[in-house]
Design a protein around this motif. Structure first.
Motif, PDB file in Angstrom:
ATOM      1  N   THR A  44      76.123  -6.131  37.912  1.00  0.00           N
ATOM      2  CA  THR A  44      76.038  -7.575  37.689  1.00  0.00           C
ATOM      3  C   THR A  44      76.512  -7.995  36.305  1.00  0.00           C
ATOM      4  OG1 THR A  44      73.701  -7.374  37.065  1.00  0.00           O
ATOM      5  CG2 THR A  44      74.188  -7.843  39.376  1.00  0.00           C
ATOM      6  N   GLY A  45      76.270  -7.144  35.294  1.00  0.00           N
ATOM      7  CA  GLY A  45      76.753  -7.478  33.967  1.00  0.00           C
ATOM      8  C   GLY A  45      78.266  -7.513  33.913  1.00  0.00           C
ATOM      9  N   TYR A  46      78.900  -6.514  34.514  1.00  0.00           N
ATOM     10  CA  TYR A  46      80.366  -6.462  34.514  1.00  0.00           C
ATOM     11  C   TYR A  46      80.945  -7.613  35.334  1.00  0.00           C
ATOM     12  CZ  TYR A  46      85.107  -4.661  34.507  1.00  0.00           C
ATOM     13  OH  TYR A  46      86.457  -4.538  34.318  1.00  0.00           O
ATOM     14  N   MET A  47      80.312  -7.919  36.469  1.00  0.00           N
ATOM     15  CA  MET A  47      80.818  -9.010  37.296  1.00  0.00           C
ATOM     16  C   MET A  47      80.650 -10.362  36.618  1.00  0.00           C
ATOM     17  SD  MET A  47      82.448  -8.117  39.955  1.00  0.00           S
ATOM     18  CE  MET A  47      82.482  -9.725  40.746  1.00  0.00           C
ATOM     19  N   SER A  48      79.672 -10.484  35.719  1.00  0.00           N
ATOM     20  CA  SER A  48      79.558 -11.708  34.936  1.00  0.00           C
ATOM     21  C   SER A  48      80.782 -11.870  34.033  1.00  0.00           C
ATOM     22  CB  SER A  48      78.278 -11.672  34.096  1.00  0.00           C
ATOM     23  OG  SER A  48      78.155 -12.835  33.308  1.00  0.00           O
ATOM     24  N   GLN A 102      67.743 -15.345  27.761  1.00  0.00           N
ATOM     25  CA  GLN A 102      68.356 -15.878  26.555  1.00  0.00           C
ATOM     26  C   GLN A 102      68.296 -14.852  25.428  1.00  0.00           C
ATOM     27  OE1 GLN A 102      70.142 -18.577  26.415  1.00  0.00           O
ATOM     28  NE2 GLN A 102      69.671 -18.989  28.565  1.00  0.00           N
ATOM     29  N   ALA A 103      67.235 -14.066  25.411  1.00  0.00           N
ATOM     30  CA  ALA A 103      67.148 -12.999  24.416  1.00  0.00           C
ATOM     31  C   ALA A 103      68.242 -11.962  24.651  1.00  0.00           C
ATOM     32  CB  ALA A 103      65.772 -12.342  24.463  1.00  0.00           C
ATOM     33  N   LEU A 104      68.525 -11.651  25.935  1.00  0.00           N
ATOM     34  CA  LEU A 104      69.596 -10.704  26.239  1.00  0.00           C
ATOM     35  C   LEU A 104      70.934 -11.205  25.712  1.00  0.00           C
ATOM     36  CD1 LEU A 104      68.764  -9.648  29.916  1.00  0.00           C
ATOM     37  CD2 LEU A 104      68.415  -8.311  27.842  1.00  0.00           C
ATOM     38  N   THR A 105      71.167 -12.507  25.817  1.00  0.00           N
ATOM     39  CA  THR A 105      72.407 -13.078  25.310  1.00  0.00           C
ATOM     40  C   THR A 105      72.517 -12.879  23.805  1.00  0.00           C
ATOM     41  OG1 THR A 105      72.346 -14.726  27.084  1.00  0.00           O
ATOM     42  CG2 THR A 105      73.805 -15.176  25.234  1.00  0.00           C
ATOM     43  N   GLN A 108      82.546  -2.524  23.412  1.00  0.00           N
ATOM     44  CA  GLN A 108      82.809  -3.131  24.707  1.00  0.00           C
ATOM     45  C   GLN A 108      82.330  -2.218  25.830  1.00  0.00           C
ATOM     46  OE1 GLN A 108      86.945  -3.818  25.409  1.00  0.00           O
ATOM     47  NE2 GLN A 108      86.633  -4.874  27.364  1.00  0.00           N
ATOM     48  N   GLY A 109      81.602  -2.792  26.799  1.00  0.00           N
ATOM     49  CA  GLY A 109      81.149  -2.008  27.934  1.00  0.00           C
ATOM     50  C   GLY A 109      79.898  -2.576  28.579  1.00  0.00           C
ATOM     51  N   VAL A 110      79.359  -1.812  29.548  1.00  0.00           N
ATOM     52  CA  VAL A 110      78.161  -2.205  30.292  1.00  0.00           C
ATOM     53  C   VAL A 110      76.932  -1.598  29.632  1.00  0.00           C
ATOM     54  CG1 VAL A 110      76.961  -2.105  32.503  1.00  0.00           C
ATOM     55  CG2 VAL A 110      79.448  -2.366  32.448  1.00  0.00           C
ATOM     56  N   TYR A 111      75.890  -2.407  29.463  1.00  0.00           N
ATOM     57  CA  TYR A 111      74.624  -1.966  28.875  1.00  0.00           C
ATOM     58  C   TYR A 111      73.528  -2.094  29.933  1.00  0.00           C
ATOM     59  CZ  TYR A 111      76.934  -2.298  24.323  1.00  0.00           C
ATOM     60  OH  TYR A 111      77.786  -2.124  23.258  1.00  0.00           O
ATOM     61  N   HIS A 112      72.804  -0.997  30.191  1.00  0.00           N
ATOM     62  CA  HIS A 112      71.686  -1.006  31.133  1.00  0.00           C
ATOM     63  C   HIS A 112      70.384  -1.112  30.348  1.00  0.00           C
ATOM     64  CE1 HIS A 112      74.829   0.958  33.506  1.00  0.00           C
ATOM     65  NE2 HIS A 112      74.155   0.612  34.578  1.00  0.00           N
ATOM     66  N   ILE A 113      69.563  -2.080  30.686  1.00  0.00           N
ATOM     67  CA  ILE A 113      68.245  -2.231  30.062  1.00  0.00           C
ATOM     68  C   ILE A 113      67.206  -1.918  31.122  1.00  0.00           C
ATOM     69  CG2 ILE A 113      66.616  -3.796  28.965  1.00  0.00           C
ATOM     70  CD1 ILE A 113      70.252  -4.721  28.863  1.00  0.00           C
ATOM     71  N   GLY A 154      82.878  -9.132  21.392  1.00  0.00           N
ATOM     72  CA  GLY A 154      81.458  -9.100  21.099  1.00  0.00           C
ATOM     73  C   GLY A 154      80.648 -10.121  21.871  1.00  0.00           C
ATOM     74  N   LYS A 155      81.286 -10.861  22.791  1.00  0.00           N
ATOM     75  CA  LYS A 155      80.565 -11.855  23.584  1.00  0.00           C
ATOM     76  C   LYS A 155      79.729 -11.168  24.656  1.00  0.00           C
ATOM     77  CE  LYS A 155      81.292 -15.820  26.670  1.00  0.00           C
ATOM     78  NZ  LYS A 155      82.295 -16.709  27.317  1.00  0.00           N
ATOM     79  N   VAL A 156      78.500 -11.629  24.840  1.00  0.00           N
ATOM     80  CA  VAL A 156      77.598 -11.064  25.836  1.00  0.00           C
ATOM     81  C   VAL A 156      77.736 -11.828  27.146  1.00  0.00           C
ATOM     82  CG1 VAL A 156      75.194 -10.617  26.450  1.00  0.00           C
ATOM     83  CG2 VAL A 156      75.954 -10.286  24.095  1.00  0.00           C
ATOM     84  N   HIS A 157      77.954 -11.089  28.241  1.00  0.00           N
ATOM     85  CA  HIS A 157      78.023 -11.675  29.580  1.00  0.00           C
ATOM     86  C   HIS A 157      76.820 -11.160  30.354  1.00  0.00           C
ATOM     87  CE1 HIS A 157      82.299 -12.863  28.992  1.00  0.00           C
ATOM     88  NE2 HIS A 157      82.281 -11.801  28.204  1.00  0.00           N
TER      89      HIS A 157
END
Length: 516
Positions: A186-190, A420-423, A478-483, A511-514
């Protein structure tokens, strides 16, 4: 099955005739037949429907063109309705960039063959591949319209789970970690939605979407996926309704289809046929009820996902001989549903409650979705006693497992990650202090990072936390981050509870968060 006439490679006829049927577009490992890049036309009707366009059918993940023909009456119905049709094979486990390029090249061939634009009918990930072809590989000039059947336009949380620390090793053992599943997180698709929906060519082709809400009954092949996805909203066992929507598309219908039945001709063709004629309007706006005050991009997905629940506990590991897993059930829980998934069908599973009553699986079945090839052992307990529950597992070989416990409880909607914190590149959990003692909250957090489907995940953070303090996300580029968070605490009436929270984000080259 009606007769098929091949356009280019005759040898494909032999391959197609003797190959086994492939499951269509379900998110997971498959055994698809068909060579990527080959396409063929269906039998030409005696009189092609006046004012119609050729229909090109695009399959989903780990599938092939046979999904529209084997055990599916879509090709029969379109022939009897006098439509000219074509079917294509894409790469079964590659991402939308590779498949988009391949599909774009072949759509140009089809355009030259038919002498006119085509309409794409896509299932599951095939809709993402199609949009990649149109927007990022300039195939919009060959396509009149796109119809998507349960396409994960915003990704699937099952893909997130496959790459989590709990399940990633199991997915790798049974062969389900690949470029395609990585790209569907879902992060990458965002990120994909951001760069796709902002492209000016997006408005040149109308999109029509369908979504499903049925994932079968307890013990069914899509039930486990539906149960996991239920925390994110209505779904069809593989894709949520929110993810099947595009804010600028026209939603034709959401109904009680599962992820497989939605592609069957008798299910959806009568509903999208009115949109196949040149006499129809090119596009209709999405109903206003689906639009939020947010930016248009991904607004419908965020609207529904803002109400997600924390109703799942996830554990995973490996053992030899025997092992046990314990977890707490809070008072007032209506039902718990436990799913033990591993590579073996004959695992010995016993669940024991606080009152020492024993439960064994009432259903064992093979996965047909994201973890295709693994076996599910399911136990359902109504009105469970509150307190500590323990599961015992035995097998005479080394076993890898993923355990999921789903809770039907009023506590489910009282805790979630602050998006919003994740952003802002930090992790924080929100709770309802009227039901949860905030100062009792503690747990473990793991944050993993991977650049793309070809790079190995690296662990950025693994630590314990207390009282929900703010936790920063280390920037690895740059990449996908799993929390991933395992949380435990007490309710205001002093009952222990446990839950798992999982989210992914994507940080781009700027550096933009999606986030979903």
């Amino acid at each position: 099955m009606k007769r098929l006439s091949f356009t280019y490679v005759l040898v494909f006829l032999l391959m197609f005739s003797f190959a086994a049927p492939a499951e269509a577009g379900k998110l997971g490992k498959g055994d698809p037949n068909g060579t990527p890049g080959e396409w063929f036309t269906g039998e030409i009707p005696n009189q092609v429907k006046d004012g119609s366009y050729p229909l090109v059918f695009v399959h989903g993940l780990n599938s092939s063109s046979s999904t529209w023909i084997d055990d599916n009456n879509m090709d029969e119905i379109t022939y009897n309705k006098n439509y000219w049709t074509a079917y294509i094979n894409l790469y079964p486990t590659k991402n939308m960039w590779d498949n988009g390029k391949l599909l774009s090249d072949k759509l140009k061939e089809m355009y030259e063959h038919f002498g006119q634009k085509v309409i794409l009918i896509t299932h599951s990930k095939g809709g993402v591949d199609a949009q990649s072809a149109l927007i990022h590989h300039d195939a919009y000039q060959y396509v009149e319209k796109v119809i998507t059947l349960s396409t994960p336009h915003h990704g699937s949380q099952l893909a997130d789970l496959a790459y989590s620390s709990w399940a990633g090793w199991l997915a790798e053992i049974i062969g389900n970690k690949n470029d395609a599943t990585h790209s569907l997180q879902t992060g990458y698709m965002s990120y994909f939605r951001d760069i796709t929906d902002s492209d000016p060519n997006r408005s040149l082709t109308p999109y029509y979407t369908f979504g499903g809400t049925d994932w079968g009954s307890f013990g069914g092949s899509l039930y486990w996926g539906g149960l996991y996805l239920s925390q994110y909203g209505k779904n069809d066992g593989a894709v949520t309704v929110a993810s099947s929507r595009l804010s600028y598309g026209n939603e034709i219908k959401v109904s009680d289809w599962d992820h497989s039945s939605i592609k069957e001709g008798s299910s959806t063709f009568p509903l999208f046929e009115p949109y196949l004629s040149t006499k129809q309007p090119t596009i209709q706006p999405l109903k206003k009820s689906f639009i939020t005050p947010e930016v248009e991009i991904a607004s419908t997905s965020r609207e529904e996902q803002s109400s997600e629940e924390a109703n799942i506990l996830v554990r995973g590991g490996q053992y030899s001989g025997q092992t046990e897993e314990s977890f707490s059930v809070e008072g007032g829980t209506d039902t718990i549903m436990l799913d033990w998934m591993s590579q073996y069908e004959n695992s010995n599973i016993t669940l024991i409650g606080p009152d020492n009553q024993e439960y064994t699986p009432s259903s064992v079945f093979k996965d047909e979705s994201m973890f295709k090839g693994a076996y599910h052992h399911q136990i359902k307990v109504n009105n469970p006693s509150d307190g500590q529950w323990t599961l015992f597992a035995k097998h005479n070989q080394s076993e890898s497992y993923l355990m999921q416990v789903s809770f039907e409880s009023d506590l489910n909607d009282e805790m979630k990650l602050d998006k919003q914190a994740l952003t802002a590149k930090k992790v924080e959990v929100e709770t309802d202090n009227n039901k949860i003692k905030r100062d009792t909250i503690k747990g473990d957090i793991i944050i993993q990072y991977s650049k793309n489907g070809k790079t190995k995940q690296q662990r950025l953070t693994k630590e314990k936390f207390n009282k929900l303090e703010e936790l920063p996300i280390k920037n690895a580029g740059q990449g996908v981050y799993h929390i991933m968070m395992d949380i435990e605490g007490d309710t205001t009436d002093n009952k222990s509870f446990e839950r798992t929270l999982l989210h992914t984000i994507y940080i781009d080259e700027k550096g933009k968060v999606h986030r979903p």
